[in-house]
Each structure stands twice: as structure tokens, then as C-alpha cells.
Motif scaffolding. Structure first.
Motif, PDB file in Angstrom:
ATOM      1  N   UNK A 187       0.847  -1.194   0.000  1.00 54.74           N
ATOM      2  CA  UNK A 187       0.000   0.000   0.000  1.00 54.74           C
ATOM      3  C   UNK A 187       0.888   1.252   0.000  1.00 54.74           C
ATOM      4  N   UNK A 188       0.740   2.157  -0.978  1.00 56.80           N
ATOM      5  CA  UNK A 188       1.577   3.353  -1.030  1.00 56.80           C
ATOM      6  C   UNK A 188       1.234   4.367   0.062  1.00 56.80           C
ATOM      7  N   UNK A 189       0.071   4.254   0.660  1.00 59.87           N
ATOM      8  CA  UNK A 189      -0.337   5.223   1.681  1.00 59.87           C
ATOM      9  C   UNK A 189       0.275   4.905   3.041  1.00 59.87           C
ATOM     10  N   UNK A 190       0.199   3.638   3.454  1.00 55.49           N
ATOM     11  CA  UNK A 190       0.722   3.295   4.789  1.00 55.49           C
ATOM     12  C   UNK A 190       2.018   2.487   4.714  1.00 55.49           C
ATOM     13  N   UNK A 191       2.360   1.945   3.579  1.00 52.80           N
ATOM     14  CA  UNK A 191       3.557   1.128   3.335  1.00 52.80           C
ATOM     15  C   UNK A 191       3.764   0.033   4.385  1.00 52.80           C
ATOM     16  N   UNK A 192       2.686  -0.493   4.918  1.00 51.65           N
ATOM     17  CA  UNK A 192       2.797  -1.521   5.946  1.00 51.65           C
ATOM     18  C   UNK A 192       2.221  -2.857   5.493  1.00 51.65           C
ATOM     19  N   UNK A 193       1.183  -2.832   4.676  1.00 55.56           N
ATOM     20  CA  UNK A 193       0.512  -4.067   4.293  1.00 55.56           C
ATOM     21  C   UNK A 193       0.310  -4.120   2.793  1.00 55.56           C
ATOM     22  N   UNK A 194      -0.134  -5.285   2.322  1.00 49.90           N
ATOM     23  CA  UNK A 194      -0.477  -5.417   0.917  1.00 49.90           C
ATOM     24  C   UNK A 194      -1.731  -4.600   0.620  1.00 49.90           C
ATOM     25  N   UNK A 195      -1.786  -4.075  -0.594  1.00 48.33           N
ATOM     26  CA  UNK A 195      -2.895  -3.199  -0.983  1.00 48.33           C
ATOM     27  C   UNK A 195      -4.066  -4.028  -1.519  1.00 48.33           C
ATOM     28  N   UNK A 196      -4.687  -4.794  -0.637  1.00 41.84           N
ATOM     29  CA  UNK A 196      -5.897  -5.520  -1.021  1.00 41.84           C
ATOM     30  C   UNK A 196      -7.046  -4.518  -1.079  1.00 41.84           C
ATOM     31  N   UNK A 197      -8.122  -4.835  -1.784  1.00 45.23           N
ATOM     32  CA  UNK A 197      -9.250  -3.903  -1.828  1.00 45.23           C
ATOM     33  C   UNK A 197      -9.788  -3.557  -0.445  1.00 45.23           C
ATOM     34  N   UNK A 198      -9.875  -4.534   0.453  1.00 49.04           N
ATOM     35  CA  UNK A 198     -10.362  -4.258   1.807  1.00 49.04           C
ATOM     36  C   UNK A 198      -9.402  -3.342   2.566  1.00 49.04           C
ATOM     37  N   UNK A 199      -8.091  -3.556   2.399  1.00 51.50           N
ATOM     38  CA  UNK A 199      -7.114  -2.716   3.084  1.00 51.50           C
ATOM     39  C   UNK A 199      -7.155  -1.285   2.545  1.00 51.50           C
ATOM     40  N   UNK A 200      -7.294  -1.132   1.221  1.00 52.46           N
ATOM     41  CA  UNK A 200      -7.350   0.215   0.637  1.00 52.46           C
ATOM     42  C   UNK A 200      -8.548   0.971   1.191  1.00 52.46           C
ATOM     43  N   UNK A 201      -9.699   0.314   1.264  1.00 52.66           N
ATOM     44  CA  UNK A 201     -10.881   0.981   1.824  1.00 52.66           C
ATOM     45  C   UNK A 201     -10.667   1.334   3.296  1.00 52.66           C
ATOM     46  N   UNK A 202     -10.087   0.413   4.067  1.00 49.53           N
ATOM     47  CA  UNK A 202      -9.842   0.683   5.489  1.00 49.53           C
ATOM     48  C   UNK A 202      -8.823   1.805   5.657  1.00 49.53           C
TER      49      UNK A 202
END
Length: 165
Positions: A121-136
Motif C-alpha cells: 500500500x503506497x499510503x501506509x507502506x505496511x501491508x499489501x494493498x488488497x481492496x479491503x485494506x485500501x478501503x480501510x
């Protein structure tokens, strides 16, 4: 009893159909008679001629058609078409982006050893950018995506996630 014997003798040469009409004089006997009449009415009469293939096919087709006309009540069936499509007024690229995101098939999805892999994820750089993670990560939910897709699309643009999605 005399009436029943006459009906029995007539039934040899004629086909006799009886219909019970309740009279409500003796309630106990009427309830028994009604139960017997309902049980007799439930028995399917044997057709005089066997059904042809086309008649059987027509009945099956009619049953299937009525089953398909009933719309689904699933939570993901929010759009006007199957598959979770969204009916919104926007260009084709945005519509495809939102629909694919809703279904979980984004551009950054790859497969490795039969498992799904996403970019970081380019926003938090902590986890994979799954659709659920992007929304969260954006503070949104799938319900926001379904109820107000253009606002969600705006969030994706502001946070520069369109290339990822």
C-alpha cells in the motif's frame, strides 16, 4: 345406502364425479367430510393420454423461467446487472475500475504459488494493498463504495491510487 348402491351400479357404464358441498348442519360430520374432500382433491388425476416430450419440456421450461425471474437477495447484488455491477453515470474506464475494485480484481493483483499477491500500500507502506485494506486505509467501507461510488472514486484520485487499482 340405497343411493350409494345406485351410484356404484351406474359407475360401471358411466364416469361419475362427485362434488361435496358443505351444508354446515352437523359441524362434526362436515369437518370429516371436508377433510375427506380435500384429501380427494389433492390426489392428482391420472391423465387419459401420456404427456409428450414437448409438453414435458414446456412445463419444465415454465418452472425454470419462474425461478429465474425472482431477483437475488444477496448483499452483493446491488447493481442492475449480475456480478455486482454499478449503474452510475461516468466514463467506461471509471466504471470498469469501480466494478473491478468491488469484485476484488485490481491491477496490482498477481498470482504466486496459487496465492493472491498485491503490491504494498503506497499510503501506509505496511501491508499489501488488497481492496479491503485500501478501503480501510481511506476510512471507507464497501457500503460507501456501493452507495456513493463517485465519492469513492474521488478518494482514489486524491490519494493517487488509480494506477494501483
Amino acid at each position: 345406502m340405497n343411493i350409494l348402491n345406485k351410484l356404484k351400479s351406474l359407475s360401471v357404464s358411466y364416469r361419475i364425479h362427485l362434488q361435496w358441498i358443505p351444508s354446515h348442519v352437523n359441524i362434526e360430520d362436515n369437518e370429516i367430510a371436508d377433510a375427506l374432500a380435500k384429501a380427494g382433491a389433492d390426489d392428482a388425476s391420472v391423465p387419459s393420454v401420456p404427456l409428450t416430450y414437448l409438453e414435458l419440456f414446456s412445463r419444465a421450461k415454465s418452472r425454470n423461467k419462474t425461478n429465474w425471474l425472482i431477483p437475488l437477495v444477496c448483499h452483493w447484488y446491488q447493481g442492475s446487472r449480475p456480478g455486482g455491477c454499478l449503474s452510475i453515470d461516468c466514463n467506461r474506464r471509471d466504471h470498469t475500475t469501480l466494478t473491478r475494485f468491488l469484485n476484488g480484481h485490481i491491477r496490482s493483483l498477481t498470482s504466486s504459488d496459487n496465492s493472491k499477491c498485491f503490491e504494498i500500500c503506497p499510503k501506509c507502506t505496511a501491508e499489501q494493498a488488497t481492496p479491503d485494506h485500501i478501503l480501510a486505509c481511506l476510512g471507507l467501507s464497501k457500503q460507501d463504495l456501493v452507495s456513493n461510488p463517485l465519492l469513492t472514486l474521488g478518494f482514489f484520485r486524491v490519494h493517487r491510487l488509480m494506477d494501483l487499482i
